[in-house]
Design a protein around this motif. Structure first.
Motif, PDB file in Angstrom:
ATOM      1  N   UNK A  34       0.866  -1.179   0.000  1.00 49.20           N
ATOM      2  CA  UNK A  34       0.000   0.000   0.000  1.00 49.20           C
ATOM      3  C   UNK A  34       0.903   1.230   0.000  1.00 49.20           C
ATOM      4  N   UNK A  35       0.868   1.941  -1.110  1.00 47.93           N
ATOM      5  CA  UNK A  35       1.723   3.113  -1.282  1.00 47.93           C
ATOM      6  C   UNK A  35       0.891   4.380  -1.112  1.00 47.93           C
ATOM      7  N   UNK A  36       1.466   5.348  -0.421  1.00 50.72           N
ATOM      8  CA  UNK A  36       0.796   6.631  -0.231  1.00 50.72           C
ATOM      9  C   UNK A  36       1.266   7.625  -1.286  1.00 50.72           C
ATOM     10  N   UNK A  37       0.353   8.467  -1.698  1.00 48.53           N
ATOM     11  CA  UNK A  37       0.717   9.546  -2.614  1.00 48.53           C
ATOM     12  C   UNK A  37      -0.106  10.776  -2.278  1.00 48.53           C
ATOM     13  N   UNK A  38       0.419  11.930  -2.601  1.00 49.64           N
ATOM     14  CA  UNK A  38      -0.277  13.180  -2.344  1.00 49.64           C
ATOM     15  C   UNK A  38       0.064  13.792  -0.991  1.00 49.64           C
ATOM     16  N   UNK A  39       0.518  12.967  -0.081  1.00 47.47           N
ATOM     17  CA  UNK A  39       0.969  13.447   1.226  1.00 47.47           C
ATOM     18  C   UNK A  39       1.680  12.278   1.908  1.00 47.47           C
ATOM     19  N   UNK A  40       2.385  12.551   2.974  1.00 46.57           N
ATOM     20  CA  UNK A  40       3.048  11.485   3.707  1.00 46.57           C
ATOM     21  C   UNK A  40       2.166  10.976   4.852  1.00 46.57           C
ATOM     22  N   UNK A  41       2.250   9.663   5.082  1.00 48.03           N
ATOM     23  CA  UNK A  41       1.549   9.056   6.211  1.00 48.03           C
ATOM     24  C   UNK A  41       2.544   8.429   7.172  1.00 48.03           C
ATOM     25  N   UNK A  42       3.773   8.921   7.138  1.00 48.27           N
ATOM     26  CA  UNK A  42       4.808   8.322   7.973  1.00 48.27           C
ATOM     27  C   UNK A  42       4.514   8.456   9.458  1.00 48.27           C
ATOM     28  N   UNK A  43       3.795   9.456   9.876  1.00 55.41           N
ATOM     29  CA  UNK A  43       3.482   9.627  11.292  1.00 55.41           C
ATOM     30  C   UNK A  43       2.169   8.986  11.700  1.00 55.41           C
ATOM     31  N   UNK A  44       1.556   8.250  10.795  1.00 52.06           N
ATOM     32  CA  UNK A  44       0.243   7.672  11.015  1.00 52.06           C
ATOM     33  C   UNK A  44       0.325   6.194  11.327  1.00 52.06           C
ATOM     34  N   UNK A  45      -0.642   5.724  12.079  1.00 52.38           N
ATOM     35  CA  UNK A  45      -0.862   4.294  12.147  1.00 52.38           C
ATOM     36  C   UNK A  45      -1.437   3.818  10.823  1.00 52.38           C
ATOM     37  N   UNK A  46      -1.131   2.608  10.472  1.00 52.95           N
ATOM     38  CA  UNK A  46      -1.622   2.045   9.215  1.00 52.95           C
ATOM     39  C   UNK A  46      -2.279   0.702   9.503  1.00 52.95           C
ATOM     40  N   UNK A  47      -3.304   0.428   8.743  1.00 54.58           N
ATOM     41  CA  UNK A  47      -4.017  -0.821   8.979  1.00 54.58           C
ATOM     42  C   UNK A  47      -4.415  -1.502   7.694  1.00 54.58           C
ATOM     43  N   UNK A  48      -4.707  -2.785   7.812  1.00 50.57           N
ATOM     44  CA  UNK A  48      -5.282  -3.583   6.735  1.00 50.57           C
ATOM     45  C   UNK A  48      -6.617  -4.135   7.226  1.00 50.57           C
ATOM     46  N   UNK A  49      -7.602  -4.051   6.347  1.00 45.78           N
ATOM     47  CA  UNK A  49      -8.929  -4.581   6.612  1.00 45.78           C
ATOM     48  C   UNK A  49      -9.350  -5.422   5.421  1.00 45.78           C
ATOM     49  N   UNK A  50     -10.383  -6.216   5.593  1.00 43.33           N
ATOM     50  CA  UNK A  50     -10.913  -6.980   4.483  1.00 43.33           C
ATOM     51  C   UNK A  50     -12.428  -7.000   4.580  1.00 43.33           C
ATOM     52  N   UNK A  51     -13.038  -7.201   3.412  1.00 39.86           N
ATOM     53  CA  UNK A  51     -14.498  -7.147   3.366  1.00 39.86           C
ATOM     54  C   UNK A  51     -15.013  -8.018   2.252  1.00 39.86           C
ATOM     55  N   UNK A  52     -15.998  -8.830   2.572  1.00 38.04           N
ATOM     56  CA  UNK A  52     -16.700  -9.636   1.586  1.00 38.04           C
ATOM     57  C   UNK A  52     -18.023  -8.950   1.263  1.00 38.04           C
ATOM     58  N   UNK A  53     -18.581  -9.202   0.094  1.00 36.48           N
ATOM     59  CA  UNK A  53     -19.862  -8.584  -0.274  1.00 36.48           C
ATOM     60  C   UNK A  53     -20.940  -8.869   0.759  1.00 36.48           C
ATOM     61  N   UNK A  54     -21.638  -7.816   1.192  1.00 38.31           N
ATOM     62  CA  UNK A  54     -22.718  -7.975   2.145  1.00 38.31           C
ATOM     63  C   UNK A  54     -22.284  -8.114   3.587  1.00 38.31           C
ATOM     64  N   UNK A  55     -20.970  -8.044   3.825  1.00 39.29           N
ATOM     65  CA  UNK A  55     -20.475  -8.185   5.194  1.00 39.29           C
ATOM     66  C   UNK A  55     -19.784  -6.901   5.639  1.00 39.29           C
ATOM     67  N   UNK A  56     -19.623  -6.764   6.948  1.00 41.76           N
ATOM     68  CA  UNK A  56     -18.937  -5.602   7.492  1.00 41.76           C
ATOM     69  C   UNK A  56     -17.434  -5.710   7.246  1.00 41.76           C
TER      70      UNK A  56
END
Length: 122
Positions: A22-44
């Motif tokens: 996951x690459x950031x562009x337009x600004x830096x997110x170096x000071x941010x927490x980063x996360x991964x999520x997943x989602x199936x159709x119809x699910x949270x």
């Protein structure tokens, strides 16, 4: 334009591996927490993994502990998700996100990528 762009998804057999980026562009997110999520159709949207700003603290969903590893390279403003021993139930669209702190809650994240499909076949 601020963007988070995921890549690395695809089709893999059960037991195989994939590495998402996951690459950031337009600004830096170096000071941010980063996360991964997943989602199936119809699910949270489901939390997968998160990492704090300097990479020293990580958090994983129980379903992926021992199989997935989140890491980051702040020089490249990029976060990774190494997925090993994939199971059919890991099939989902995977999203990366950025928040001002380490959190597992989707509503705490301010920036989201467009998602990348991961399909695990039996």
């Amino acid at each position: 334009q601020v963007q988070l762009v995921e890549s690395g998804g695809g089709l893999v057999q059960a037991g195989g591996s994939l590495r998402l980026s996951c690459v950031a562009s337009g600004r830096t997110f170096n000071g941010y927490g980063r996360g991964w999520f997943r989602q199936a159709p119809g699910k949270e949207r489901e939390f997968v993994a998160a990492i704090n700003w300097n990479g020293r603290i990580t958090n994983y969903a129980d379903s992926v502990k021992g199989r997935f590893t989140i890491s980051r390279d702040n020089a490249k403003d990029t976060v990774y998700l190494q997925m090993n021993n994939l199971k059919t139930e890991d099939t989902d669209v995977y999203y990366c996100a950025a928040a001002t702190y380490l959190t597992t809650q989707p509503h705490d994240y301010d920036y989201w990528g467009q998602g990348t499909q991961v399909t695990v076949s039996s």
